[in-house]
Design a protein around this motif. Sequence first.
Motif, short mmCIF file in Angstrom:
data_model
loop_
_atom_site.label_atom_id
_atom_site.label_comp_id
_atom_site.label_asym_id
_atom_site.label_seq_id
_atom_site.Cartn_x
_atom_site.Cartn_y
_atom_site.Cartn_z
N ALA A 68 34.54 32.78 39.82
CA ALA A 68 34.77 33.71 38.72
C ALA A 68 34.21 33.16 37.41
CB ALA A 68 36.27 34.00 38.58
N ALA A 69 34.31 31.84 37.23
CA ALA A 69 33.80 31.23 36.00
C ALA A 69 32.29 31.32 35.90
CB ALA A 69 34.24 29.77 35.93
N GLY A 70 31.62 31.39 37.05
CA GLY A 70 30.16 31.40 37.06
C GLY A 70 29.53 32.77 37.17
N THR A 71 30.35 33.83 37.17
CA THR A 71 29.84 35.19 37.29
C THR A 71 30.39 36.05 36.16
OG1 THR A 71 31.65 35.66 38.86
CG2 THR A 71 29.49 35.09 39.80
N GLN A 72 29.85 37.26 36.03
CA GLN A 72 30.21 38.09 34.89
C GLN A 72 30.93 39.38 35.27
OE1 GLN A 72 29.71 37.10 31.70
NE2 GLN A 72 28.92 35.18 32.56
N ARG A 73 30.48 40.04 36.35
CA ARG A 73 30.94 41.40 36.64
C ARG A 73 31.69 41.51 37.96
NH1 ARG A 73 29.56 44.81 40.03
NH2 ARG A 73 27.98 43.35 40.76
N LEU A 74 31.30 40.75 38.95
CA LEU A 74 31.90 40.82 40.28
C LEU A 74 33.42 40.69 40.25
CD1 LEU A 74 29.69 38.43 42.45
CD2 LEU A 74 30.11 40.83 42.97
N ARG A 75 34.08 41.43 41.15
CA ARG A 75 35.48 41.15 41.43
C ARG A 75 35.50 40.00 42.43
NH1 ARG A 75 39.15 44.72 39.46
NH2 ARG A 75 40.69 43.58 40.73
N ILE A 76 36.24 38.95 42.12
CA ILE A 76 36.32 37.77 42.99
C ILE A 76 37.70 37.75 43.63
CG2 ILE A 76 35.98 35.29 43.13
CD1 ILE A 76 33.54 36.66 42.07
N GLY A 77 37.74 37.50 44.94
CA GLY A 77 39.04 37.55 45.60
C GLY A 77 39.08 36.78 46.90
N SER A 78 40.18 36.99 47.61
CA SER A 78 40.43 36.27 48.85
C SER A 78 40.29 37.21 50.03
CB SER A 78 41.85 35.67 48.84
OG SER A 78 42.82 36.68 48.64
N GLY A 79 39.62 36.74 51.06
CA GLY A 79 39.43 37.55 52.25
C GLY A 79 39.76 36.80 53.52
N GLY A 80 40.96 36.20 53.65
CA GLY A 80 42.00 36.33 52.66
C GLY A 80 42.80 35.04 52.54
N ILE A 81 43.83 35.15 51.74
CA ILE A 81 44.90 34.15 51.71
C ILE A 81 45.82 34.42 52.90
CG2 ILE A 81 47.03 33.49 50.49
CD1 ILE A 81 44.66 32.28 49.16
N MET A 82 46.09 33.38 53.69
CA MET A 82 47.00 33.52 54.82
C MET A 82 48.43 33.26 54.32
SD MET A 82 44.95 34.38 57.23
CE MET A 82 43.85 35.15 56.05
N LEU A 83 49.11 34.33 53.96
CA LEU A 83 50.36 34.22 53.21
C LEU A 83 51.41 33.33 53.88
CD1 LEU A 83 51.93 35.02 50.70
CD2 LEU A 83 52.60 37.14 51.85
N PRO A 84 51.59 33.39 55.22
CA PRO A 84 52.62 32.52 55.81
C PRO A 84 52.35 31.02 55.66
CG PRO A 84 52.14 34.34 57.29
CD PRO A 84 51.09 34.38 56.21
#
Length: 336
Positions: A68-84
């Motif tokens: 996220a720090a190195g980009t401007q427009r993209l949505r950055i996220g998790s694909g995915g966080i393994m919640l358990p």
Amino acid sequence: MSSQAIPLSVLDLCPVPQGSTPAQALNNALALAKHADILGYKRYWVAEHHNMTGIASAATSVVIGYLAAGTQRLRIGSGGIMLPNHAPLQIAEQFGTLESLYPGRIDLGLGRAPGTDQATAQALRLGRGDGSDFPQMLDELRGLFADPQPGQRLRAVPGAGLNVPIWLLGSSTFSAQLAGQLGLPFAFAGQFSPDYLHSALSTYREHFQPSADLQKPHVMLGINAYVAESREQAHFLASSHQQAFLNLIRGTPGPMPPPVADMSELWLPHEKHQVMSTLAGTLIGDELTVAQQMADLIERTGADELIVSSSIFDQAARQDSYSRLIKIAAGIQRPV
């Protein structure tokens, strides 16, 4: 009825090529994210895996902050966080921090699988269970993102009141049904679970209940894609992923191998069948071939978005494949 081009996103496991290092894999991820940002991709998600020498995205929220720090427009996220694998409060704080630093650009995709082998899962979960309490953990997490209530003792700081967008990820029907019942967007792992594709999407749509988050079902479909100047070159590039998966089913996972011109001497017939069946959700070929494959896929599934994993050994070839892919997608319309 109006139409628009199918939105494309990137799914990155931060693969570590043979002869390279996790540090270089993370640098490659940033270079690809910057490239995707310029090209017009919508999202860039990274996946949580552990104890795998060929994948560098174990500390997923840290990697998201780096990208996220190195980009401007993209949505950055998790694909995915393994919640358990985590306490919901920790995830709320981590993604609340990310959303505070990069407002309006963070997605939280959640899964319930361990993302690793059984021994590592036990080390991560410390006796917390097998993920069967995922719905309860999800409810707790969503509560921590909601506006704080008077007298509420447990708060995520940052996190409370930020309502970070939550997606449920799945490779079968469990999360599909839960996402539908909760009115959340659903991302299906078609890149490695093609057999459950239609049953999962049908389950999601049949159980969907409108919510404050979402008024109608929204599906993002995961696929593999390898696009090159020729079909032969695309199949050559895809052989790295095929070899990596072959090593995985043999119980010998490791860094991503370089591509080979001929896989026939590397696998036995039953191994080839297992690899190719698992990776059947793959777009592969020159631009004309992949354009037809993509159009057929969208027509069959009614997907609202595609998220693409391209495990290509050479960084320049990987970026070129994503460049070709988004050019293809611009010419494919879907009803809205």
